[in-house]
Design an enzyme around this catalytic site. Structure first.
Site, short mmCIF file in Angstrom:
data_model
loop_
_atom_site.label_atom_id
_atom_site.label_comp_id
_atom_site.label_asym_id
_atom_site.label_seq_id
_atom_site.Cartn_x
_atom_site.Cartn_y
_atom_site.Cartn_z
N LYS A 6 41.90 -5.44 55.89
CA LYS A 6 40.81 -6.36 55.57
C LYS A 6 39.44 -5.84 56.02
O LYS A 6 38.82 -5.05 55.33
CB LYS A 6 41.12 -7.75 56.13
N ASP B 134 50.41 -8.25 63.83
CA ASP B 134 49.71 -8.22 62.55
C ASP B 134 48.29 -8.74 62.78
O ASP B 134 48.05 -9.94 62.86
CB ASP B 134 50.46 -9.11 61.55
N PHE C 44 52.47 -15.23 57.43
CA PHE C 44 52.25 -14.44 56.20
C PHE C 44 51.99 -12.99 56.59
O PHE C 44 51.13 -12.71 57.43
CB PHE C 44 51.07 -14.99 55.41
#
Length: 395
Positions: A251, A222, A138
């Site tokens: 995040k 990522d 993802f």
């Protein structure tokens, strides 16, 4: 006075792409949040690995309050002190060093869009057109990030997506078979977060670094969910003694304020030219001041060491519960995936919420746990009681 008919109000006001929320929260402190129903919850999801310092941490509150009273936004026509400070800090903690460069966005998916453009620029006069990503990975929901995402259920409604992306199995053999001089970049998460905190095979990350160097491709990692100390080092790749060509960060970087970054290393820093990319809000003084405060507190209080120590403690605690539902415990530091023997993860998370604990069912067989980096013995003991109760209820 709170209108307790929040669920119907939510459904009438919010876009249909949103699932019905589990409950409505109104405040938080430390590792706890309180709902409008008056109930206290132990937050072991931290906004999906976002609230690094928990809730209402004084360092973040003070930084945001001071900055918003001074200068909140100026657009990218101007530089600001917190913006430059954060860029320099990111160059240091990523290991990108003097040749490193930083691009700021507002979310993880924006960082991945920038990374996609970076990959396209590494084309060797058009000879390199392929980007390799992993199945079941993802990377975000905008069209470029979604093109990298290896989940058919998310991709299929929006095709055709951007071309040139190939999804391969998460094995060294599949990577070796796919690599050649036509590959512009290899993109992956060091640990697949949304897939249920799934570790990559041993040796995969190091072999990916070797192969990308051999073929002139970029290695783009990522670290949106795994970075900022969550797995026991600033970034997970640092545990494998490698450097990528680029890393995406979001995040946990600012404890809840929207900000993301793409950090490039070495020659990859020379690919973006003036006008290639931009953002109105990216790197504004309010968000960068928040990030400086969060990263400064993580460093000053050794919350990276705490993540490593508490992560080991939590994994051992879950194993010692001896629940027949627990098949395996995955992940590193304070990013933990509990693999289940039966497809009851939603039941476990629902039972946990009822007991006063917030965890997440990443899929039917996986429960994701990602508490704030400030978590201590008291919260871990409480988690043990509540999570054991939830497992028993689901069983």
């Amino acid at each position: 006075m709170v209108n307790h008919d929040w669920s119907s109000r939510f459904g009438a006001a919010m876009m249909g792409s949103h699932a019905t929320p589990l409950t409505m929260l109104e405040r938080g402190e430390g590792c706890y949040v309180w709902g409008t129903n008056g109930k206290r919850y132990l937050d072991f999801l931290a906004g999906i690995a976002v609230n690094s310092l928990g809730h209402a941490h004084p360092a973040l509150v003070d930084a945001v309050s001071s900055q918003v009273a001074t200068l909140a936004h100026v657009s990218n026509y101007f530089a600001t002190p917190p913006q430059i400070e954060l860029a320099e800090r990111l160059k240091r903690i990523t290991g990108a060093g003097e040749r490193g460069r930083v691009y700021f966005g507002n979310s993880g998916t924006e960082a991945m869009e920038a990374a996609f453009k970076l990959a396209r620029l590494n084309n060797d006069g058009g000879k390199r057109r392929r980007i390799l990503a992993l199945t079941n990975a993802f990377h975000g929901r905008t069209m470029g990030a979604l093109s990298l995402t290896g989940k058919a259920a998310l991709r299929d409604p929006f095709g055709p997506l951007l071309d040139g992306v190939e999804h391969i199995d998460s094995t060294i053999e599949a990577l070796e078979a796919a690599m050649d001089d036509t590959v512009a970049a290899v993109v992956f998460e060091p640990i697949k977060g949304e897939a249920g905190v799934v570790d990559l095979p041993e040796g995969f990350i190091v072999r990916a670094r070797e192969l990308t160097r051999e073929h002139g491709a970029l290695l783009i990692l990522d670290e949106i969910q795994t970075g900022v100390g969550r797995t026991g080092t600033w970034f997970t790749y640092q545990q494998f003694d490698i450097e990528p060509d680029a890393v995406t960060i979001a995040k946990g970087i600012a404890g809840g304020m929207p900000i993301s970054a793409l950090v490039t290393f070495g020659e990859a820093s020379e690919l973006f030219k003036r006008g290639h990319h931009g953002s109105t809000f990216g790197g504004n003084p309010l968000a960068t001041a928040a990030a400086n405060a969060v990263l400064g507190e993580i460093e000053a209080s050794d919350l990276i060491g705490n993540a490593e120590q508490r992560g080991t403690q939590l994994r051992e605690l879950i194993r010692e519960m001896g629940s027949p539902l627990v098949d395996e415990v995955r992940g590193r530091g304070l990013l933990i995936g509990v693999g289940l023997t039966e497809p009851v993860a939603n039941k476990v998370s629902a039972a946990a919420l009822e007991a006063g604990l917030i965890v997440n069912a990443a899929n039917e067989y996986s429960v994701r746990i990602a508490p704030p980096l400030i978590v201590g013995d008291v919260e871990i003991d409480e988690f043990g009681r509540l999570f054991s109760t939830a497992l028993e209820a689901a069983q």
